[in-house]
Motif scaffolding. Structure first.
Motif, PDB file in Angstrom:
ATOM      1  N   ALA A  67       0.826  -1.206   0.000  1.00  0.00           N
ATOM      2  CA  ALA A  67       0.000   0.000   0.000  1.00  0.00           C
ATOM      3  C   ALA A  67       0.862   1.260   0.000  1.00  0.00           C
ATOM      4  N   ALA A  68       1.941   1.258   0.784  1.00  0.00           N
ATOM      5  CA  ALA A  68       2.829   2.419   0.834  1.00  0.00           C
ATOM      6  C   ALA A  68       3.512   2.638  -0.509  1.00  0.00           C
ATOM      7  N   ALA A  69       3.936   1.553  -1.162  1.00  0.00           N
ATOM      8  CA  ALA A  69       4.563   1.673  -2.473  1.00  0.00           C
ATOM      9  C   ALA A  69       3.590   2.272  -3.485  1.00  0.00           C
ATOM     10  N   ASP A  70       2.320   1.876  -3.406  1.00  0.00           N
ATOM     11  CA  ASP A  70       1.308   2.418  -4.304  1.00  0.00           C
ATOM     12  C   ASP A  70       1.106   3.913  -4.041  1.00  0.00           C
ATOM     13  N   ALA A  71       1.074   4.296  -2.765  1.00  0.00           N
ATOM     14  CA  ALA A  71       0.903   5.713  -2.418  1.00  0.00           C
ATOM     15  C   ALA A  71       2.064   6.543  -2.951  1.00  0.00           C
ATOM     16  N   LEU A  72       3.278   6.067  -2.747  1.00  0.00           N
ATOM     17  CA  LEU A  72       4.445   6.809  -3.223  1.00  0.00           C
ATOM     18  C   LEU A  72       4.457   6.904  -4.743  1.00  0.00           C
ATOM     19  N   ALA A  73       4.044   5.836  -5.410  1.00  0.00           N
ATOM     20  CA  ALA A  73       3.990   5.852  -6.870  1.00  0.00           C
ATOM     21  C   ALA A  73       2.982   6.874  -7.386  1.00  0.00           C
ATOM     22  N   ASN A  74       1.977   7.162  -6.561  1.00  0.00           N
ATOM     23  CA  ASN A  74       0.958   8.152  -6.919  1.00  0.00           C
ATOM     24  C   ASN A  74       1.274   9.533  -6.352  1.00  0.00           C
ATOM     25  N   HIS A  75       2.520   9.724  -5.912  1.00  0.00           N
ATOM     26  CA  HIS A  75       3.020  11.016  -5.422  1.00  0.00           C
ATOM     27  C   HIS A  75       2.238  11.510  -4.207  1.00  0.00           C
ATOM     28  N   LEU A  76       1.890  10.576  -3.330  1.00  0.00           N
ATOM     29  CA  LEU A  76       1.207  10.896  -2.084  1.00  0.00           C
ATOM     30  C   LEU A  76       2.168  10.729  -0.914  1.00  0.00           C
ATOM     31  N   LEU A  77       1.838  11.367   0.203  1.00  0.00           N
ATOM     32  CA  LEU A  77       2.640  11.253   1.416  1.00  0.00           C
ATOM     33  C   LEU A  77       1.997  10.228   2.343  1.00  0.00           C
ATOM     34  N   PRO A  78       2.603   9.051   2.538  1.00  0.00           N
ATOM     35  CA  PRO A  78       2.033   8.065   3.456  1.00  0.00           C
ATOM     36  C   PRO A  78       2.092   8.553   4.906  1.00  0.00           C
ATOM     37  N   GLN A  79       0.965   8.446   5.584  1.00  0.00           N
ATOM     38  CA  GLN A  79       0.855   8.816   6.998  1.00  0.00           C
ATOM     39  C   GLN A  79       0.415   7.584   7.787  1.00  0.00           C
ATOM     40  N   TRP A  80       1.098   7.333   8.907  1.00  0.00           N
ATOM     41  CA  TRP A  80       0.764   6.192   9.765  1.00  0.00           C
ATOM     42  C   TRP A  80       0.374   6.734  11.131  1.00  0.00           C
ATOM     43  N   ARG A  81      -0.874   6.552  11.492  1.00  0.00           N
ATOM     44  CA  ARG A  81      -1.360   6.999  12.792  1.00  0.00           C
ATOM     45  C   ARG A  81      -1.725   5.764  13.602  1.00  0.00           C
ATOM     46  N   ALA A  82      -1.098   5.593  14.762  1.00  0.00           N
ATOM     47  CA  ALA A  82      -1.293   4.340  15.498  1.00  0.00           C
ATOM     48  C   ALA A  82      -1.202   4.555  16.998  1.00  0.00           C
ATOM     49  N   ARG A  83      -1.958   3.730  17.719  1.00  0.00           N
ATOM     50  CA  ARG A  83      -1.838   3.687  19.171  1.00  0.00           C
ATOM     51  C   ARG A  83      -1.053   2.466  19.647  1.00  0.00           C
ATOM     52  N   PRO A  84      -1.367   1.241  19.174  1.00  0.00           N
ATOM     53  CA  PRO A  84      -0.655   0.065  19.693  1.00  0.00           C
ATOM     54  C   PRO A  84       0.809   0.042  19.250  1.00  0.00           C
ATOM     55  N   GLU A  85       1.682  -0.395  20.129  1.00  0.00           N
ATOM     56  CA  GLU A  85       3.103  -0.475  19.815  1.00  0.00           C
ATOM     57  C   GLU A  85       3.400  -1.439  18.665  1.00  0.00           C
ATOM     58  N   PRO A  86       2.721  -2.604  18.551  1.00  0.00           N
ATOM     59  CA  PRO A  86       3.004  -3.468  17.390  1.00  0.00           C
ATOM     60  C   PRO A  86       2.791  -2.760  16.058  1.00  0.00           C
ATOM     61  N   SER A  87       1.774  -1.917  15.982  1.00  0.00           N
ATOM     62  CA  SER A  87       1.526  -1.167  14.752  1.00  0.00           C
ATOM     63  C   SER A  87       2.656  -0.163  14.502  1.00  0.00           C
ATOM     64  N   ARG A  88       3.141   0.454  15.547  1.00  0.00           N
ATOM     65  CA  ARG A  88       4.242   1.407  15.394  1.00  0.00           C
ATOM     66  C   ARG A  88       5.511   0.705  14.920  1.00  0.00           C
ATOM     67  N   ARG A  89       5.721  -0.533  15.394  1.00  0.00           N
ATOM     68  CA  ARG A  89       6.898  -1.287  14.970  1.00  0.00           C
ATOM     69  C   ARG A  89       6.852  -1.580  13.481  1.00  0.00           C
ATOM     70  N   VAL A  90       5.661  -1.906  12.986  1.00  0.00           N
ATOM     71  CA  VAL A  90       5.519  -2.151  11.543  1.00  0.00           C
ATOM     72  C   VAL A  90       5.892  -0.894  10.769  1.00  0.00           C
ATOM     73  N   ALA A  91       5.389   0.246  11.229  1.00  0.00           N
ATOM     74  CA  ALA A  91       5.698   1.508  10.551  1.00  0.00           C
ATOM     75  C   ALA A  91       7.199   1.776  10.538  1.00  0.00           C
ATOM     76  N   ARG A  92       7.846   1.600  11.673  1.00  0.00           N
ATOM     77  CA  ARG A  92       9.293   1.842  11.749  1.00  0.00           C
ATOM     78  C   ARG A  92      10.055   0.911  10.807  1.00  0.00           C
ATOM     79  N   ALA A  93       9.613  -0.340  10.740  1.00  0.00           N
ATOM     80  CA  ALA A  93      10.292  -1.309   9.878  1.00  0.00           C
ATOM     81  C   ALA A  93      10.224  -0.904   8.410  1.00  0.00           C
ATOM     82  N   LEU A  94       9.171  -0.201   8.026  1.00  0.00           N
ATOM     83  CA  LEU A  94       9.012   0.234   6.643  1.00  0.00           C
ATOM     84  C   LEU A  94       9.711   1.562   6.354  1.00  0.00           C
ATOM     85  N   GLY A  95      10.231   2.196   7.395  1.00  0.00           N
ATOM     86  CA  GLY A  95      10.949   3.453   7.206  1.00  0.00           C
ATOM     87  C   GLY A  95      10.186   4.693   7.596  1.00  0.00           C
ATOM     88  N   PHE A  96       8.966   4.528   8.136  1.00  0.00           N
ATOM     89  CA  PHE A  96       8.215   5.696   8.607  1.00  0.00           C
ATOM     90  C   PHE A  96       8.967   6.333   9.777  1.00  0.00           C
TER      91      PHE A  96
END
Length: 239
Positions: free
Chosen positions: A197-226
């Motif tokens: 999904a992030a690759a698709d957003a970047l390909a469409n010249h959009l800014l990916p935003q990750w808004r999260a409360r749980p720490e597991p979700s934040r870890r996923v974001a960090r792993a992707l480079g957010f």
């Protein structure tokens, strides 16, 4: 940090969402404004967005503006999205958040190895079944029901066990939405679908935003480079 191009871009999003002219103070601190049409929070609530060393706060009516301004100006920035700290100084009766705010620059993107899972476009019925298979809070939190992008999914047999997509926000933002069934969590599937999904957003010249409360979700974001720049909190104040 205030001059980081990604942070500047992220701040621009929330300035547009404020609904009235505002500015993140250049020397840090807080800007408080009355905005009945703020998109920081539900109508009638106080919305707080902290990014970097500065914070924007919208209040729904003028009678609360001065009180909120005086109270918040006396707090450090990291306390402004701390619900417990705010309860100690304001008559808070309901809270949404806080949720971390993270953003992805194309140069920072760390795509997941898609050979680890089959990632394919899904249909609306697939998402409906996935959302129905989890707790209501998880379904509401993920936001998948409101995506405007194509969904990206991982299947196990004929069952979708993970999905991601994004909802277009103002300011060319792609607000990321991700969900994995409880029995498949911890296997990298959230990262796989979110990567697509992030690759698709970047390909469409959009800014990916990750808004999260749980720490597991934040870890996923960090792993992707957010990169996390701050947090968002909404509070309802009693009379």
């Amino acid at each position: 940090m205030a001059h980081d191009p990604l942070l500047v871009q992220a701040r621009g999003i929330w300035l547009e969402m404020a609904g009235v002219p505002m500015a993140f103070p250049a020397d840090g601190g807080v800007d408080v404004a009355v905005s009945a049409g703020s998109r920081f929070c539900p109508p009638g609530w106080v919305g707080i967005v902290a990014l970097g060393d500065a914070t924007l706060v919208t209040v729904p009516a003028r009678n609360w503006a001065e009180t909120v301004r005086k109270v918040l100006l006396g707090l450090p920035v990291d306390a402004l999205t701390d619900a417990d700290r705010l309860r100690a100084v304001l008559p808070v009766v309901e809270v949404l958040g806080p949720a971390s705010l993270a953003y992805l620059d194309a140069d920072d993107f760390q795509p997941a190895g898609l050979d680890a899972a089959e990632v394919v476009p899904g249909e609306h019925a697939d998402l409906a079944r996935l959302l129905a298979s989890v707790m209501v809070d998880d379904a509401d939190e993920c936001g998948l029901a409101d995506i405007t992008s194509a969904p990206f999914v991982v299947r196990r047999g004929d069952r979708v066990v993970a999905a991601a997509g994004y909802r277009r926000w103002p300011g060319l933002v792609a607000h990321m939405c991700v969900l994995t069934t409880p029995d498949q969590r911890g296997r990298g599937l959230a990262r796989a679908v979110a990567s697509a999904a992030a690759a698709d957003a970047l390909a469409n010249h959009l800014l990916p935003q990750w808004r999260a409360r749980p720490e597991p979700s934040r870890r996923v974001a960090r792993a992707l480079g957010f990169r996390q720049f701050g947090a968002q909190l909404s509070i309802r104040i009693g009379t």
